[in-house]
Scaffold this motif. Structure first.
Motif, PDB file in Angstrom:
ATOM      1  N   VAL A  45       0.872  -1.176   0.000  1.00 34.28           N
ATOM      2  CA  VAL A  45       0.000   0.000   0.000  1.00 34.28           C
ATOM      3  C   VAL A  45       0.906   1.221   0.000  1.00 34.28           C
ATOM      4  O   VAL A  45       1.764   1.365   0.872  1.00 34.28           O
ATOM      5  N   SER A  46       0.746   2.077  -1.000  1.00 32.21           N
ATOM      6  CA  SER A  46       1.659   3.212  -1.150  1.00 32.21           C
ATOM      7  C   SER A  46       0.897   4.518  -1.296  1.00 32.21           C
ATOM      8  O   SER A  46      -0.097   4.604  -2.027  1.00 32.21           O
ATOM      9  N   LEU A  47       1.389   5.534  -0.602  1.00 24.26           N
ATOM     10  CA  LEU A  47       0.881   6.900  -0.731  1.00 24.26           C
ATOM     11  C   LEU A  47       1.954   7.814  -1.309  1.00 24.26           C
ATOM     12  O   LEU A  47       1.893   9.028  -1.147  1.00 24.26           O
ATOM     13  N   CYS A  48       2.937   7.219  -1.998  1.00 23.12           N
ATOM     14  CA  CYS A  48       4.088   7.991  -2.464  1.00 23.12           C
ATOM     15  C   CYS A  48       3.791   8.853  -3.688  1.00 23.12           C
ATOM     16  O   CYS A  48       4.412   9.904  -3.866  1.00 23.12           O
ATOM     17  N   TYR A  81       0.427   8.800   7.353  1.00 25.14           N
ATOM     18  CA  TYR A  81       0.810   7.709   8.266  1.00 25.14           C
ATOM     19  C   TYR A  81      -0.088   6.530   7.931  1.00 25.14           C
ATOM     20  O   TYR A  81      -1.314   6.692   7.815  1.00 25.14           O
ATOM     21  N   LEU A  82       0.498   5.361   7.764  1.00 25.32           N
ATOM     22  CA  LEU A  82      -0.261   4.151   7.437  1.00 25.32           C
ATOM     23  C   LEU A  82      -0.169   3.144   8.573  1.00 25.32           C
ATOM     24  O   LEU A  82       0.911   2.931   9.148  1.00 25.32           O
ATOM     25  N   ARG A  83      -1.296   2.511   8.907  1.00 25.58           N
ATOM     26  CA  ARG A  83      -1.337   1.404   9.851  1.00 25.58           C
ATOM     27  C   ARG A  83      -2.158   0.279   9.218  1.00 25.58           C
ATOM     28  O   ARG A  83      -3.175   0.541   8.567  1.00 25.58           O
ATOM     29  N   VAL A  84      -1.735  -0.958   9.406  1.00 18.88           N
ATOM     30  CA  VAL A  84      -2.463  -2.114   8.895  1.00 18.88           C
ATOM     31  C   VAL A  84      -2.786  -3.038  10.060  1.00 18.88           C
ATOM     32  O   VAL A  84      -1.899  -3.386  10.862  1.00 18.88           O
ATOM     33  N   TYR A  85      -4.062  -3.430  10.165  1.00 20.31           N
ATOM     34  CA  TYR A  85      -4.522  -4.343  11.212  1.00 20.31           C
ATOM     35  C   TYR A  85      -5.077  -5.607  10.577  1.00 20.31           C
ATOM     36  O   TYR A  85      -5.551  -5.600   9.425  1.00 20.31           O
ATOM     37  N   ASP A  86      -5.049  -6.719  11.334  1.00 21.56           N
ATOM     38  CA  ASP A  86      -5.597  -7.963  10.787  1.00 21.56           C
ATOM     39  C   ASP A  86      -7.115  -8.009  10.889  1.00 21.56           C
ATOM     40  O   ASP A  86      -7.754  -8.844  10.250  1.00 21.56           O
ATOM     41  N   ALA A  87      -7.701  -7.123  11.691  1.00 22.87           N
ATOM     42  CA  ALA A  87      -9.163  -7.049  11.822  1.00 22.87           C
ATOM     43  C   ALA A  87      -9.488  -5.791  12.604  1.00 22.87           C
ATOM     44  O   ALA A  87      -8.623  -5.201  13.264  1.00 22.87           O
ATOM     45  N   CYS A  88     -10.738  -5.391  12.542  1.00 23.28           N
ATOM     46  CA  CYS A  88     -11.170  -4.277  13.395  1.00 23.28           C
ATOM     47  C   CYS A  88     -10.976  -4.671  14.855  1.00 23.28           C
ATOM     48  O   CYS A  88     -11.335  -5.782  15.265  1.00 23.28           O
ATOM     49  N   THR A 111       1.547  -3.932  10.698  1.00 15.49           N
ATOM     50  CA  THR A 111       2.674  -3.083  10.322  1.00 15.49           C
ATOM     51  C   THR A 111       2.229  -1.626  10.282  1.00 15.49           C
ATOM     52  O   THR A 111       1.027  -1.332  10.325  1.00 15.49           O
ATOM     53  N   PHE A 112       3.215  -0.731  10.215  1.00 17.54           N
ATOM     54  CA  PHE A 112       2.914   0.693  10.141  1.00 17.54           C
ATOM     55  C   PHE A 112       4.088   1.395   9.484  1.00 17.54           C
ATOM     56  O   PHE A 112       5.198   0.851   9.409  1.00 17.54           O
ATOM     57  N   SER A 115       3.897   7.788   3.075  1.00 21.46           N
ATOM     58  CA  SER A 115       4.029   6.465   3.695  1.00 21.46           C
ATOM     59  C   SER A 115       3.845   5.344   2.677  1.00 21.46           C
ATOM     60  O   SER A 115       3.142   5.493   1.670  1.00 21.46           O
ATOM     61  N   GLN A 116       4.472   4.180   2.994  1.00 23.51           N
ATOM     62  CA  GLN A 116       4.284   2.972   2.205  1.00 23.51           C
ATOM     63  C   GLN A 116       4.560   1.774   3.114  1.00 23.51           C
ATOM     64  O   GLN A 116       5.480   1.786   3.924  1.00 23.51           O
ATOM     65  N   VAL A 117       3.727   0.734   2.994  1.00 19.91           N
ATOM     66  CA  VAL A 117       3.932  -0.501   3.753  1.00 19.91           C
ATOM     67  C   VAL A 117       3.765  -1.698   2.831  1.00 19.91           C
ATOM     68  O   VAL A 117       3.047  -1.644   1.828  1.00 19.91           O
ATOM     69  N   THR A 118       4.439  -2.794   3.180  1.00 15.31           N
ATOM     70  CA  THR A 118       4.253  -4.089   2.526  1.00 15.31           C
ATOM     71  C   THR A 118       4.010  -5.123   3.628  1.00 15.31           C
ATOM     72  O   THR A 118       4.744  -5.160   4.612  1.00 15.31           O
ATOM     73  N   PHE A 119       2.962  -5.920   3.441  1.00 19.73           N
ATOM     74  CA  PHE A 119       2.626  -6.906   4.467  1.00 19.73           C
ATOM     75  C   PHE A 119       2.189  -8.203   3.799  1.00 19.73           C
ATOM     76  O   PHE A 119       1.863  -8.232   2.616  1.00 19.73           O
TER      77      PHE A 119
END
Length: 327
Positions: free
Chosen positions: A289-292, A300-307, A313-314, A323-327
């Motif tokens: 997920v990229s905002l570049c 700022y990016l945060r990733v959760y496995d569920a609500c 990751t963040f 921000s950019q993350v790979t998960f």
């Protein structure tokens, strides 16, 4: 026995800022009287006395040509002890950074304000008046002194309180105006274009207005404009549909989505600012997920496995402030 006071000759504290921005304050209107002002840090306008009435709106308009937002405070020395006390602070606000811009610094004169002439001080500064200081003499400010003569009002103003009422299902909001006194006229409510009659004490629902629109309401006396009651300026932004994790917008691999946290979004993810939510439930693998590429905003990016689940990751600053993350 000899006794004296150092205030016997009207020794108010000095408030002479060392500088201002651009042309400072160009005009002040009190009541219906204008006070043109040159490019100064302090000026004494007390040679002209302005009448203001007890218990009604006191019109004060301050025109800035600073190109910076200025914190603005207004004091009136009601007890004439040559000290602007915190209890005598009648207005606090901040101008915009447009140039020129006029700040509506009006306030309702206390109904118990002592009749007669009193010193009024308007203290403004880029940052030095954020905490009200009637004796401010630092940088980037303008202080002006006036004399106001408080008189008995010729009319009785209406009275009301307000409550904002969201209606985000229709992307609207309205305002409940609870009229608690009718005054001596025939009151009505106006936003400058439309009007709503007031026939009795009670709640009048005013609106609807589009989400994000700015509305300035006045409770009109109906006979004497000096007894009009400003109700204030209102604006409400309905939150985005994906303001919470439960209402996250689904996304797929290869898609580009757009959104905003600028207006109405709340902080529901433990961030330092407002956030919005998206969900992914596609194929497994390395997901980026990229905002570049599509925003210049600090993200700022945060990733959760569920609500209400575990944060996977963040990232704060992967590509500059984006921000950019790979998960």
């Amino acid at each position: 026995e000899l006794s004296f006071t150092t205030n016997a000759n009207g020794c108010y504290c000095d408030s002479v800022p060392t500088s201002n921005d651009n042309d400072g304050i160009t005009n002040v209107q009190i009541g219906s009287t204008n006070f043109p002002t040159g490019d100064v840090m302090y000026f004494n306008h007390t040679a002209t006395v302005v009448d203001l009435a007890q218990g009604i709106n006191a019109n004060v308009q301050v025109t800035f040509a600073t190109e910076y937002d200025y914190h603005t405070n207004v004091w009136i020395d009601f007890n004439d002890n040559y000290t602007f006390e915190s209890s005598e602070l009648v207005y606090q606000g901040q101008s915009s950074d447009a140039s020129p811009t006029t700040l509506n610094a009006s306030f309702v004169m206390p109904a118990t304000a002592a009749l007669g002439q009193h010193r009024m001080r308007i203290g403004t500064a880029d940052y030095g008046q954020e905490i009200p200081d009637p004796c401010y003499s630092g940088a980037y400010g303008v202080t002006l002194d006036f004399i106001v003569n408080i008189v008995t009002a010729s009319c009785t103003p209406p009275a009301a309180t307000t409550t904002l009422v969201p209606a985000c299902g229709a992307s609207q909001y309205s305002i409940d105006v609870n009229v608690t006194a009718l005054g001596s006229g025939t009151p009505s409510i106006t936003d400058g274009t439309s009007s709503w009659p007031v026939s009795a004490i009670g709640v009048v629902n005013v609106g609807p207005f589009a989400s994000g629109s700015s509305v300035n309401l006045t409770l009109l006396h109906g006979s004497d404009t000096t007894c009009n009651l400003p109700l204030g300026n209102f604006v409400y932004f309905c939150p985005p549909t994906n303001d919470t994790c439960a209402t996250a917008i689904p996304v797929t691999c290869g898609s580009v989505v757009s959104g905003s946290t600028a207006n109405g979004a709340s902080n529901t993810g433990g961030n330092a600012a407002a956030d919005v939510w998206y969900s992914y439930s596609g194929a497994a693998g390395a997901i980026t997920v990229s905002l570049c590429n599509n925003t210049s905003f600090d993200t700022y990016l945060r990733v959760y496995d569920a609500c209400s689940g575990t944060q996977i990751t963040f990232n704060d600053d992967f590509c500059g402030a984006q921000s950019q993350v790979t998960f």
